[in-house]
Design a protein around this motif. Structure first.
Motif, short mmCIF file in Angstrom:
data_model
loop_
_atom_site.label_atom_id
_atom_site.label_comp_id
_atom_site.label_asym_id
_atom_site.label_seq_id
_atom_site.Cartn_x
_atom_site.Cartn_y
_atom_site.Cartn_z
N ASP A 190 -1.19 4.17 -5.01
CA ASP A 190 -2.23 5.07 -4.53
C ASP A 190 -3.48 4.30 -4.11
O ASP A 190 -4.20 4.72 -3.21
N LYS A 191 -3.72 3.18 -4.79
CA LYS A 191 -4.90 2.37 -4.51
C LYS A 191 -4.53 0.91 -4.74
O LYS A 191 -3.91 0.58 -5.74
N ARG A 233 -7.28 3.32 1.18
CA ARG A 233 -6.59 3.02 -0.09
C ARG A 233 -6.80 1.57 -0.53
O ARG A 233 -6.48 1.20 -1.65
N VAL A 265 0.82 -1.21 0.00
CA VAL A 265 0.00 0.00 0.00
C VAL A 265 0.86 1.27 0.00
O VAL A 265 0.42 2.31 -0.51
N ASP A 288 -8.20 1.37 6.25
CA ASP A 288 -7.34 1.98 5.23
C ASP A 288 -8.14 2.27 3.97
O ASP A 288 -8.51 1.35 3.24
#
Length: 153
Positions: free
Chosen positions: A29-30, A63, A25, A61
């Motif tokens: 970014d994702k 993301r 992560v 999280d």
């Protein structure tokens, strides 16, 4: 935006999976955690249960996104805009297997880059299949599974 997919069965998720996701992560970014649905393979846990378990583990999280998919993983990558596929490597045999898959995926879609993340030594012996076997015989799997996932087993 750098988007990656970490595909797998996650039947069940293990601490080794969590380690790979947490280390991934920071690179993207994702990160999508993709639960691959194989219609010819009966899982221990339903896909719905695996989704719930993964959401419980990663709910803090933003993301990280959990999604189930069916079909070719490279096609799924394209559908979510992922240019990277994350794969965890525990052993030399994992590397050989994953290398062959990465090369095939590259032939199918050269825009998808496979990223191998080597397991931390303490997690190299943990696999979902071994955990399932321990569960079949009512063994204690708590040392291999994130605590948030235990309620779903």
């Amino acid at each position: 935006m750098k988007i990656a997919l970490f595909p797998g069965s996650f039947d069940p998720i293990t601490k080794a999976h969590v380690d790979i996701v947490k280390r991934s992560v920071s690179l993207f970014d994702k990160v999508y955690i993709g639960i691959g649905v194989n219609s010819t393979k009966a899982g221990l846990l339903s896909v719905e249960k695996r989704e719930q378990m993964l959401r419980a583990v990663f709910e803090t999280d933003p993301r990280i996104h959990i999604v189930a998919y069916e079909g070719l993983t490279v096609n799924f990558c394209k559908s979510i805009g992922a240019e990277y596929m994350i794969r965890g490597i525990r052993t030399v045999s994992d590397f050989e297997y994953e290398k062959a898959i990465a090369q095939m995926n590259h032939s199918l879609n050269p825009e998808i880059e496979s990223i191998f993340i080597v397991s931390k030594p303490g997690y190299s012996s943990i696999s979902s299949s071994i955990v399932r076997e321990i569960m079949r015989y009512n063994g204690d799997v708590s040392q291999f599974i994130p605590k948030e996932a235990l309620a779903y087993l």
